[in-house]
Design an enzyme around this catalytic site. Structure first.
Site, PDB file in Angstrom:
ATOM      1  N   HIS A 230       0.803  -1.217   0.000  1.00  0.00           N
ATOM      2  CA  HIS A 230       0.000   0.000   0.000  1.00  0.00           C
ATOM      3  C   HIS A 230       0.842   1.276   0.000  1.00  0.00           C
ATOM      4  O   HIS A 230       0.298   2.359  -0.082  1.00  0.00           O
ATOM      5  CB  HIS A 230      -0.887   0.017   1.250  1.00  0.00           C
ATOM      6  CG  HIS A 230      -0.096   0.157   2.516  1.00  0.00           C
ATOM      7  ND1 HIS A 230       0.482  -0.899   3.156  1.00  0.00           N
ATOM      8  CD2 HIS A 230       0.244   1.260   3.234  1.00  0.00           C
ATOM      9  CE1 HIS A 230       1.127  -0.481   4.223  1.00  0.00           C
ATOM     10  NE2 HIS A 230       1.001   0.827   4.300  1.00  0.00           N
TER      11      HIS A 230
HETATM   12  C1  UD1 Z   1      -1.075   5.223   6.354  1.00  0.00           C
HETATM   13  C2  UD1 Z   1       0.321   5.588   6.882  1.00  0.00           C
HETATM   14  C3  UD1 Z   1       1.248   4.393   6.696  1.00  0.00           C
HETATM   15  C4  UD1 Z   1       0.667   3.121   7.304  1.00  0.00           C
HETATM   16  C5  UD1 Z   1      -0.726   2.898   6.729  1.00  0.00           C
HETATM   17  C6  UD1 Z   1      -1.394   1.685   7.302  1.00  0.00           C
HETATM   18  C7  UD1 Z   1       0.848   7.971   6.610  1.00  0.00           C
HETATM   19  C8  UD1 Z   1       1.652   8.942   5.869  1.00  0.00           C
HETATM   20  N1  UD1 Z   1       0.887   6.700   6.145  1.00  0.00           N
HETATM   21  O1  UD1 Z   1      -0.955   5.025   4.958  1.00  0.00           O
HETATM   22  O2  UD1 Z   1       2.489   4.659   7.329  1.00  0.00           O
HETATM   23  O3  UD1 Z   1       1.507   2.026   6.979  1.00  0.00           O
HETATM   24  O4  UD1 Z   1      -1.530   4.056   7.016  1.00  0.00           O
HETATM   25  O5  UD1 Z   1      -2.528   1.347   6.533  1.00  0.00           O
HETATM   26  O6  UD1 Z   1       0.208   8.317   7.576  1.00  0.00           O
HETATM   27  N2  UD1 Z   1      -8.431   5.137   2.342  1.00  0.00           N
HETATM   28  C9  UD1 Z   1      -9.704   4.642   2.304  1.00  0.00           C
HETATM   29  N3  UD1 Z   1     -10.283   4.301   3.506  1.00  0.00           N
HETATM   30  C10 UD1 Z   1      -9.641   4.416   4.686  1.00  0.00           C
HETATM   31  C11 UD1 Z   1      -8.345   4.947   4.707  1.00  0.00           C
HETATM   32  C12 UD1 Z   1      -7.753   5.296   3.527  1.00  0.00           C
HETATM   33  O7  UD1 Z   1     -10.311   4.502   1.266  1.00  0.00           O
HETATM   34  O8  UD1 Z   1     -10.224   4.062   5.719  1.00  0.00           O
HETATM   35  C13 UD1 Z   1      -7.770   5.477   1.048  1.00  0.00           C
HETATM   36  C14 UD1 Z   1      -7.987   6.907   0.636  1.00  0.00           C
HETATM   37  O9  UD1 Z   1      -8.083   6.935  -0.733  1.00  0.00           O
HETATM   38  C15 UD1 Z   1      -6.704   7.568   1.083  1.00  0.00           C
HETATM   39  C16 UD1 Z   1      -5.682   6.473   0.861  1.00  0.00           C
HETATM   40  O10 UD1 Z   1      -6.370   5.268   1.182  1.00  0.00           O
HETATM   41  O11 UD1 Z   1      -6.442   8.719   0.371  1.00  0.00           O
HETATM   42  C17 UD1 Z   1      -4.470   6.582   1.705  1.00  0.00           C
HETATM   43  O12 UD1 Z   1      -4.822   6.656   3.085  1.00  0.00           O
HETATM   44  P1  UD1 Z   1      -3.879   7.419   4.133  1.00  0.00           P
HETATM   45  O13 UD1 Z   1      -4.379   7.278   5.504  1.00  0.00           O
HETATM   46  O14 UD1 Z   1      -3.631   8.792   3.651  1.00  0.00           O
HETATM   47  O15 UD1 Z   1      -2.516   6.630   4.017  1.00  0.00           O
HETATM   48  P2  UD1 Z   1      -2.220   5.064   4.010  1.00  0.00           P
HETATM   49  O16 UD1 Z   1      -1.749   4.708   2.646  1.00  0.00           O
HETATM   50  O17 UD1 Z   1      -3.318   4.233   4.575  1.00  0.00           O
END
Ligand code: UD1
Length: 375
Positions: A230
């Protein structure tokens, strides 16, 4: 004593769980205020962990949601600041390296509330990773830096932190901080062991009893590989994403189970990438299903930090889909190989590195209490 704990992303729910357990046993007189930033919000990315692990309902839910790094971090800082001003905690606790970690730590430090950073001192030395920026900055504004390993303590020493307890060795459970080891303007580095190891030990038996994932996916032990990824650096570049999928296919003699993180799912869909039948996708999995699936896998391919260690502890050979890793011990032991160095086989050695004894939570609560009582 009032602790304000900030969590918001999937691995932080797992890391909070042993702390909650330790608070129940050793936290008499400590008020635990739980803040969920809302960085993760899908049921499979958030609530399922509260339900499954029996984590208490957050006292505050900040609902920051997804956004660019700047906007998401800014929202976290603004909203956490409001909660701190209202609650006036003695300490703010943050976990790991997400935007919730940095946002929470910044809000607290600027209000002169000491920050306790759990999983401190990890480094990839790759500043293109948002997590590396988050962890470096958080460490440098924290007062107590709880490290999972000796390597993590050593990394902090290289950055000028001097006040290191017992040379970075795991502290005994009955360790007593001396008053000259704690000063309000001198941060302290303590190896308490890895809190994720606590979480795993607390959960393996329950996973065995409760998870039906092998039956659901009609899987026999050791007849499949597991893949998770991811990270922005792997998913945001379509060519890299395709290259990694092809790499895993090339090196997998078995079928491949792929629980897909929402960001990876979105990018696969947007780019119309077709996955072959050999890859079986699922929704993001809960903790018990993940542990059981991992424990019975033949091999793991991942870019997750937590899963590299869980695989090491469960003795599952791993290929890390990254250019470097913070968990260098897993690579040095031969159980984990960076994908660029992988030639199709593992040659693992006896496991001599340890990540504590599964009692990090107990050490953390005992030390925080001493700190409070002596200041
Ligand atoms: C975040 C952490 C990463 C960790 C990961 C665990 C940061 C910079 N990164 O990354 O270190 O390993 O969490 O999963 O904080 N999204 C959804 N639903 C959700 C959450 C996210 O659809 O419940 C999608 C959205 O499109 C979002 C993307 O995932 O923009 C990324 O989510 P985000 O929380 O920004 O970062 P992660 O890639 O999950």
């Amino acid at each position: 004593m009032k602790l304000l704990q900030i969590i918001g992303a999937r691995p932080q729910f797992i890391k909070y769980y042993p702390l909650q357990m330790a608070l129940e046993r050793y936290g008499d007189g400590i008020r635990d205020i739980l803040v969920h930033t809302g960085q993760h919000y899908d049921y499979e990315m958030s609530e399922v962990f509260f339900d499954q692990l029996g984590i208490k309902k957050p006292d505050y839910h900040l609902e920051v949601g997804s956004a660019t790094h700047g906007v998401q971090t800014a929202r976290i800082i603004e909203k956490v600041e409001g909660v701190i001003q209202k609650e006036r905690p003695d300490y703010v606790v943050v976990y790991g390296d997400t935007n919730s970690t940095l946002g929470g730590a910044l809000a607290a430090a600027k209000l002169h509330i000491p920050v306790i950073h759990i999983e401190s001192g990890l480094r990839s030395y790759n500043k293109k990773m948002p997590e590396e920026i988050n962890r470096v900055l958080t460490d440098h504004i924290s007062t107590i830096l709880f490290c999972p390993t000796k390597t993590a303590c050593r990394n902090l020493k290289k950055e000028g932190f001097k006040n290191q307890i017992l040379n970075g060795n795991l502290i005994p459970l009955d360790f007593e901080l001396q008053s000259n080891q704690i000063t309000s303007d001198n941060s302290v580095i303590i190896n308490c062991g890895d809190i994720m190891y606590d979480a795993m030990l607390l959960s393996l038996k329950k996973a065995d009893e409760l998870s039906t994932i092998l039956t659901n996916l009609t899987l026999k032990p050791k007849t499949y590989n597991l893949i998770t990824f991811h990270r922005a650096e792997n998913t945001d570049d379509r060519e890299k994403l395709k290259m990694l999928i092809n790499f895993v296919l090339k090196h997998s003699e078995h079928k491949i189970i792929f629980p897909v993180h929402p960001r990876t799912k979105k990018i696969i869909k947007e780019n119309n990438i077709k996955l072959p039948d050999k890859i079986i996708t699922t929704e993001p999995l809960n903790y018990f299903d993940t542990l059981l699936l991992l424990k019975n896998a033949d091999k793991l391919f991942t870019d997750s930090g937590g899963m590299q260690k869980e695989a090491y502890w469960l003795k599952i050979p791993t290929v890390t889909l990254r250019e470097e890793t913070e968990w260098v011990e897993t690579v040095q032991s031969g159980w984990n190989i960076l994908y660029r160095d992988y030639k199709g086989t593992h040659n693992p050695k006896r496991q001599s590195f340890h990540f504590g004894d599964g009692k990090a939570g107990e050490r953390i609560i005992k030390i925080v209490r001493q700190l409070y009582e002596r200041q």
